[in-house]
Design a protein around this motif. Structure first.
Motif, short mmCIF file in Angstrom:
data_model
loop_
_atom_site.label_atom_id
_atom_site.label_comp_id
_atom_site.label_asym_id
_atom_site.label_seq_id
_atom_site.Cartn_x
_atom_site.Cartn_y
_atom_site.Cartn_z
N ASN A 21 1.92 7.58 13.88
CA ASN A 21 2.66 6.75 12.93
C ASN A 21 2.10 6.86 11.52
OD1 ASN A 21 4.31 5.79 15.06
ND2 ASN A 21 2.78 4.25 15.57
N GLY A 22 1.66 8.04 11.17
CA GLY A 22 1.13 8.28 9.83
C GLY A 22 -0.31 7.86 9.64
N ASN A 23 -0.94 7.29 10.67
CA ASN A 23 -2.33 6.84 10.58
C ASN A 23 -3.27 7.91 11.12
OD1 ASN A 23 -1.62 4.24 9.59
ND2 ASN A 23 -1.05 3.66 11.67
N PRO A 24 -4.20 8.38 10.29
CA PRO A 24 -5.11 9.44 10.74
C PRO A 24 -6.27 8.88 11.55
CG PRO A 24 -5.54 8.93 8.46
CD PRO A 24 -4.36 8.09 8.87
N SER A 25 -6.70 9.63 12.54
CA SER A 25 -7.94 9.37 13.25
C SER A 25 -8.47 10.73 13.70
CB SER A 25 -7.73 8.43 14.43
OG SER A 25 -6.88 8.99 15.39
N TRP A 26 -9.70 10.74 14.17
CA TRP A 26 -10.34 12.00 14.55
C TRP A 26 -10.82 11.91 15.99
CZ3 TRP A 26 -10.39 16.18 11.29
CH2 TRP A 26 -9.95 15.94 9.99
N THR A 27 -10.59 12.97 16.73
CA THR A 27 -10.97 13.04 18.14
C THR A 27 -11.82 14.29 18.38
OG1 THR A 27 -10.15 13.21 20.42
CG2 THR A 27 -8.79 14.21 18.72
N PRO A 28 -12.80 14.20 19.29
CA PRO A 28 -13.57 15.41 19.61
C PRO A 28 -12.82 16.35 20.57
CG PRO A 28 -14.42 13.52 20.81
CD PRO A 28 -13.36 13.01 19.89
N ASP A 29 -11.64 15.94 21.03
CA ASP A 29 -10.86 16.71 22.00
C ASP A 29 -9.72 17.44 21.31
OD1 ASP A 29 -9.42 17.73 24.14
OD2 ASP A 29 -9.50 15.86 25.29
N ILE A 30 -9.85 18.76 21.17
CA ILE A 30 -8.82 19.56 20.48
C ILE A 30 -7.46 19.43 21.15
CG2 ILE A 30 -9.35 21.68 21.75
CD1 ILE A 30 -8.77 23.23 19.15
N ARG A 31 -7.44 19.18 22.45
CA ARG A 31 -6.17 19.08 23.17
C ARG A 31 -5.33 17.90 22.69
NH1 ARG A 31 -8.60 18.75 28.98
NH2 ARG A 31 -9.89 17.36 27.74
N LEU A 32 -5.96 16.92 22.05
CA LEU A 32 -5.27 15.72 21.58
C LEU A 32 -4.90 15.78 20.10
CD1 LEU A 32 -7.49 13.08 23.39
CD2 LEU A 32 -5.34 14.11 24.18
N ALA A 33 -5.25 16.86 19.43
CA ALA A 33 -4.99 16.98 17.99
C ALA A 33 -3.50 17.01 17.69
CB ALA A 33 -5.65 18.25 17.46
N THR A 34 -3.15 16.65 16.47
CA THR A 34 -1.78 16.77 15.99
C THR A 34 -1.63 18.14 15.35
OG1 THR A 34 -1.64 14.40 15.58
CG2 THR A 34 -0.03 15.79 14.45
N ALA A 35 -0.68 18.90 15.82
CA ALA A 35 -0.46 20.26 15.31
C ALA A 35 0.79 20.30 14.47
CB ALA A 35 -0.35 21.25 16.47
N GLY A 36 0.84 21.27 13.58
CA GLY A 36 2.02 21.42 12.75
C GLY A 36 2.16 22.82 12.20
N THR A 37 3.32 23.07 11.62
CA THR A 37 3.59 24.32 10.91
C THR A 37 4.20 23.96 9.57
OG1 THR A 37 5.80 24.52 11.86
CG2 THR A 37 4.03 25.64 13.03
N ASP A 38 4.04 24.81 8.62
CA ASP A 38 4.64 24.70 7.29
C ASP A 38 4.63 23.29 6.71
OD1 ASP A 38 5.09 27.44 7.36
OD2 ASP A 38 7.07 27.20 8.26
N SER A 39 5.79 22.62 6.63
CA SER A 39 5.88 21.32 5.97
C SER A 39 5.08 20.25 6.70
CB SER A 39 7.34 20.88 5.85
OG SER A 39 7.92 20.72 7.13
N GLU A 40 4.98 20.33 8.01
CA GLU A 40 4.19 19.36 8.78
C GLU A 40 2.71 19.49 8.44
OE1 GLU A 40 6.90 19.67 12.81
OE2 GLU A 40 5.42 21.21 12.32
N LEU A 41 2.29 20.70 8.15
CA LEU A 41 0.90 20.96 7.84
C LEU A 41 0.46 20.28 6.54
CD1 LEU A 41 -1.31 22.42 9.34
CD2 LEU A 41 -0.85 24.43 7.97
N GLU A 42 1.37 20.12 5.63
CA GLU A 42 1.04 19.45 4.36
C GLU A 42 0.60 18.00 4.60
OE1 GLU A 42 0.14 19.13 0.44
OE2 GLU A 42 0.68 20.95 1.50
N ALA A 43 1.28 17.29 5.49
CA ALA A 43 0.90 15.91 5.81
C ALA A 43 -0.47 15.87 6.47
CB ALA A 43 1.95 15.27 6.72
N LEU A 44 -0.75 16.84 7.34
CA LEU A 44 -2.06 16.91 7.98
C LEU A 44 -3.15 17.19 6.94
CD1 LEU A 44 -1.15 18.97 11.17
CD2 LEU A 44 -1.62 16.52 11.03
N LYS A 45 -2.85 18.10 6.02
CA LYS A 45 -3.82 18.43 4.97
C LYS A 45 -4.15 17.21 4.12
CE LYS A 45 -4.52 21.37 0.94
NZ LYS A 45 -3.93 22.35 0.03
N LEU A 46 -3.14 16.47 3.72
CA LEU A 46 -3.36 15.27 2.90
C LEU A 46 -4.19 14.23 3.66
CD1 LEU A 46 0.13 14.91 1.20
CD2 LEU A 46 -2.01 15.68 0.15
N ALA A 47 -3.89 14.05 4.94
CA ALA A 47 -4.64 13.09 5.75
C ALA A 47 -6.09 13.53 5.91
CB ALA A 47 -3.98 12.91 7.11
#
Length: 104
Positions: free
Chosen positions: A23-49
């Motif tokens: 829901n737009g709220n960033p958090s960090w996990t040690p488990d890569i399987r739980l990460a939020t993935a994206g491409t192109d435009s989705e990646l911009e939101a991840l970068k900002l977070a």
């Protein structure tokens, strides 16, 4: 463009971590399987977070890595990042000491 997630090191613990967005709220996990993935435009939101988390001193040196999607979740596409995700490839000295104490 490849599917990517953001990784960094947690500032307090020094552990490798992966960005999750719920829901737009960033958090960090040690488990890569739980990460939020994206491409192109989705990646911009991840970068900002990720950048905001670094400014808030939660993580250090965030960067995007390519991942592959599997039934179990995401895995890093390079050997280097697979090692970062799973930990050392050798038994660390303190692990050997702990194991010998438990056996005694």
């Amino acid at each position: 463009m490849a599917l990517q997630v953001y990784t960094a090191s947690l500032l307090k613990e020094g552990l490798v971590a992966y960005l999750t967005l719920e829901n737009g709220n960033p958090s960090w996990t040690p488990d890569i399987r739980l990460a939020t993935a994206g491409t192109d435009s989705e990646l911009e939101a991840l970068k900002l977070a990720a950048e905001q988390s670094e400014l808030e001193n939660h993580v250090v040196a965030p960067y995007a890595i390519d991942v592959l999607e599997t039934e179990a979740g995401y895995i890093a596409s390079t050997k280097r990042e697979q090692i970062r995700a799973s930990g050392p490839t050798i038994r660390l000295p303190q692990d050997a000491v702990r194991a010998s104490r438990k056996a005694a």
